[in-house]
Structure formats: C-alpha cells, structure tokens
Motif scaffolding. Structure first.
Motif: not given
Length: 47
Positions: A17-24
C-alpha cells in the motif's frame, strides 16, 4: 528563484500500500522530502 508547493500526507500501512501511494505521488510530480513516523512530506516546483 524556484518556488515549491508542499504536501504532508499520513500514510498508514506497510509494504504494498505504501509503495503504491508513493509511486502515485511520484507520477504526479511530488518529490519525497522526509518521513517522520507515518507522516510523509512532499514538495514539487510551481511553474
């Protein structure tokens, strides 16, 4: 002189989840500046 806008985001959770949000945020032009506990501070230049 460059001007920036700033954003502070609370990201709770681990891993994917954190990775996805940081990438966004990165795709939107935000640069991660600092992390304090779960608070993530971003900046991006104002054009």
């Amino acid at each position: 002189m460059k001007k920036y806008e700033y954003k502070c985001v609370l990201i709770l959770g681990m891993g994917g989840r954190t990775t996805r949000l940081l990438n966004e945020y990165g795709q939107q032009g935000w640069e991660l500046v600092e992390v304090v506990w779960a608070w993530h501070y971003f900046k991006r230049p104002i054009e």
